[in-house]
Design an enzyme around this catalytic site. Structure first.
Site, PDB file in Angstrom:
ATOM      1  N   GLY A  56       2.125   2.137   5.603  1.00  0.00           N
ATOM      2  CA  GLY A  56       1.982   0.823   6.232  1.00  0.00           C
ATOM      3  C   GLY A  56       3.268   0.551   6.979  1.00  0.00           C
ATOM      4  CD  GLU A  57       6.537  -1.454   9.950  1.00  0.00           C
ATOM      5  OE1 GLU A  57       5.743  -0.760  10.605  1.00  0.00           O
ATOM      6  OE2 GLU A  57       7.764  -1.257   9.948  1.00  0.00           O
ATOM      7  CB  SER A  58       8.986   0.723   4.922  1.00  0.00           C
ATOM      8  OG  SER A  58       9.711   0.839   6.113  1.00  0.00           O
ATOM      9  CB  CYS A  85       3.824   7.069   5.426  1.00  0.00           C
ATOM     10  SG  CYS A  85       4.408   7.060   7.119  1.00  0.00           S
ATOM     11  NE  ARG A 112      11.248   1.682   8.698  1.00  0.00           N
ATOM     12  CZ  ARG A 112      10.970   0.717   9.580  1.00  0.00           C
ATOM     13  NH1 ARG A 112      11.933   0.017  10.120  1.00  0.00           N
ATOM     14  NH2 ARG A 112       9.732   0.470   9.926  1.00  0.00           N
ATOM     15  CB  ILE A 140       0.934   7.365  11.426  1.00  0.00           C
ATOM     16  CG1 ILE A 140      -0.399   8.120  11.396  1.00  0.00           C
ATOM     17  CG2 ILE A 140       0.850   6.145  12.353  1.00  0.00           C
ATOM     18  CD1 ILE A 140      -1.542   7.351  10.737  1.00  0.00           C
ATOM     19  NE  ARG A 141       3.958   2.904  13.753  1.00  0.00           N
ATOM     20  CZ  ARG A 141       4.294   2.103  12.754  1.00  0.00           C
ATOM     21  NH1 ARG A 141       5.552   1.815  12.518  1.00  0.00           N
ATOM     22  NH2 ARG A 141       3.377   1.573  11.993  1.00  0.00           N
ATOM     23  CG  HIS A 176      -0.553   8.484   6.371  1.00  0.00           C
ATOM     24  ND1 HIS A 176      -0.433   7.254   5.761  1.00  0.00           N
ATOM     25  CD2 HIS A 176       0.320   8.476   7.407  1.00  0.00           C
ATOM     26  CE1 HIS A 176       0.457   6.525   6.407  1.00  0.00           C
ATOM     27  NE2 HIS A 176       0.937   7.243   7.403  1.00  0.00           N
ATOM     28  CD  GLU A 178      -2.500   7.672   2.738  1.00  0.00           C
ATOM     29  OE1 GLU A 178      -2.071   8.749   2.277  1.00  0.00           O
ATOM     30  OE2 GLU A 178      -1.804   6.909   3.427  1.00  0.00           O
TER      31      GLU A 178
HETATM   32  N1  GLN Z   1       7.322   3.836  10.175  1.00  0.00           N
HETATM   33  C1  GLN Z   1       6.750   3.109   9.105  1.00  0.00           C
HETATM   34  C2  GLN Z   1       7.803   2.477   8.225  1.00  0.00           C
HETATM   35  O1  GLN Z   1       8.934   2.888   8.178  1.00  0.00           O
HETATM   36  C3  GLN Z   1       5.862   3.961   8.238  1.00  0.00           C
HETATM   37  C4  GLN Z   1       4.615   4.292   8.968  1.00  0.00           C
HETATM   38  C5  GLN Z   1       3.470   4.604   8.074  1.00  0.00           C
HETATM   39  O2  GLN Z   1       3.447   4.309   6.891  1.00  0.00           O
HETATM   40  N2  GLN Z   1       2.462   5.153   8.688  1.00  0.00           N
HETATM   41  O3  GLN Z   1       7.449   1.564   7.571  1.00  0.00           O
END
Ligand code: GLN
Length: 196
Positions: A56-58, A85, A112, A140-141, A176, A178
Site C-alpha cells: 500500500g503506502e507505507s 512492499c 523506498r 509496484i513502486r 506482491h 498476494e
Molecule cells: N512505495 C510504496 C511505499 O513505500 C510501496 C508500494 C507498494 O506497497 N506497492 O509505501
C-alpha cells in the site's frame, strides 16, 4: 480455538492477502482449523498467531499504526509477520523517509521507491532461496533492502538490491505475492510459523 492469521487492515491490498492466505490454508485442507481475518485494533492483534502487513503506502500505514495505537502491540507481537512492499518498509530498522516510523522488527534498512519513475511497476521471474523454480514477482513502486544485519537471511536479490528476506518468524518481500496466483511464499511463511 484454531489458529488465527490476521491481515492488518488499515490501508493497501488487504483482501488480496486474505484470499492468498485462504488459498494457502485450503491447499493443506486446514480451513477448519485456521481462520484468516482483517484486524484494525490492538485487542485483535493480541489474539493472532500470525499477521500480514500488506502493500500500500507505507507513509499512510505508518501514520494509521500510530493513530490506532498499534505501534507498541505490533512491536511486542509474538507471532509471525509477513510483510510485503509497504509492509517491508514498515518492518525495517531504518527508512530513508522521516514520515515513516518503522517498527524496527527486522534488521535491515530500506530505500523506498527504489526503482525510479521509469520503472515504477514491472514483473520479473526471480529466484528465491528454498523455492525449486523462479517466482513470478510483481513490483509496484517497490522498495529494496540494504545493510542487512547478522540475523537476516537474504532470500532474493536483483541488481538494484535485496528484495526478499527472512528473520526468525518474519518474512519481508519488496514485491506482491498476494497479487499473483503462486501461493508458495504464503505457504512457506505459514510453515515457518508452524501453522501448516
Ligand atoms: N512505495 C510504496 C511505499 O513505500 C510501496 C508500494 C507498494 O506497497 N506497492 O509505501
Amino acid at each position: 480455538m484454531g489458529a488465527r492469521i490476521g491481515v492488518l487492515a488499515l490501508q493497501g491490498d488487504i483482501s488480496e492477502h486474505i484470499e492468498a492466505f485462504k488459498k494457502a490454508v485450503r491447499a493443506f485442507g486446514s480451513e477448519d482449523s485456521v481462520s484468516v481475518i482483517p484486524v484494525r485494533r490492538p485487542d485483535e492483534v493480541l489474539l493472532l498467531d500470525a499477521l500480514a502487513i500488506p502493500g500500500g503506502e507505507s507513509t499512510t500505514i505508518s501514520r494509521l499504526i500510530e493513530k490506532n495505537n498499534l505501534y507498541t502491540p505490533l512491536v511486542e507481537f509474538e507471532g509471525g509477520i509477513f510483510a510485503t512492499c509497504a509492509g517491508m518498509v514498515v518492518m525495517a530498522r531504518g527508512v530513508d523517509d522521516p514520515r515513516v516510523h518503522p517498527l524496527g522488527l527486522m534488521d535491515y534498512k530500506v530505500i523506498r521507491n527504489a526503482f525510479g519513475r521509469q520503472r515504477e511497476s514491472f514483473e520479473a521471474d526471480i529466484s528465491i532461496t528454498g523455492l525449486d523454480h523462479p517466482f513470478h514477482a510483481v513490483f509496484i513502486r517497490a522498495p529494496v533492502a540494504v545493510h542487512p544485519g547478522n540475523g537476516i537471511k537474504v532470500l532474493g536479490t536483483i541488481p538494484e538490491g535485496i528484495i526478499a528476506l527472512e528473520q526468525d518468524r518474519f518474512m519481508a518481500l519488496s514485491f506482491h505475492p498476494e497479487l499473483g496466483r503462486d501461493p508458495r511464499l504464503h505457504i512457506r511463511f505459514l510453515k515457518n510459523c508452524g501453522l501448516l
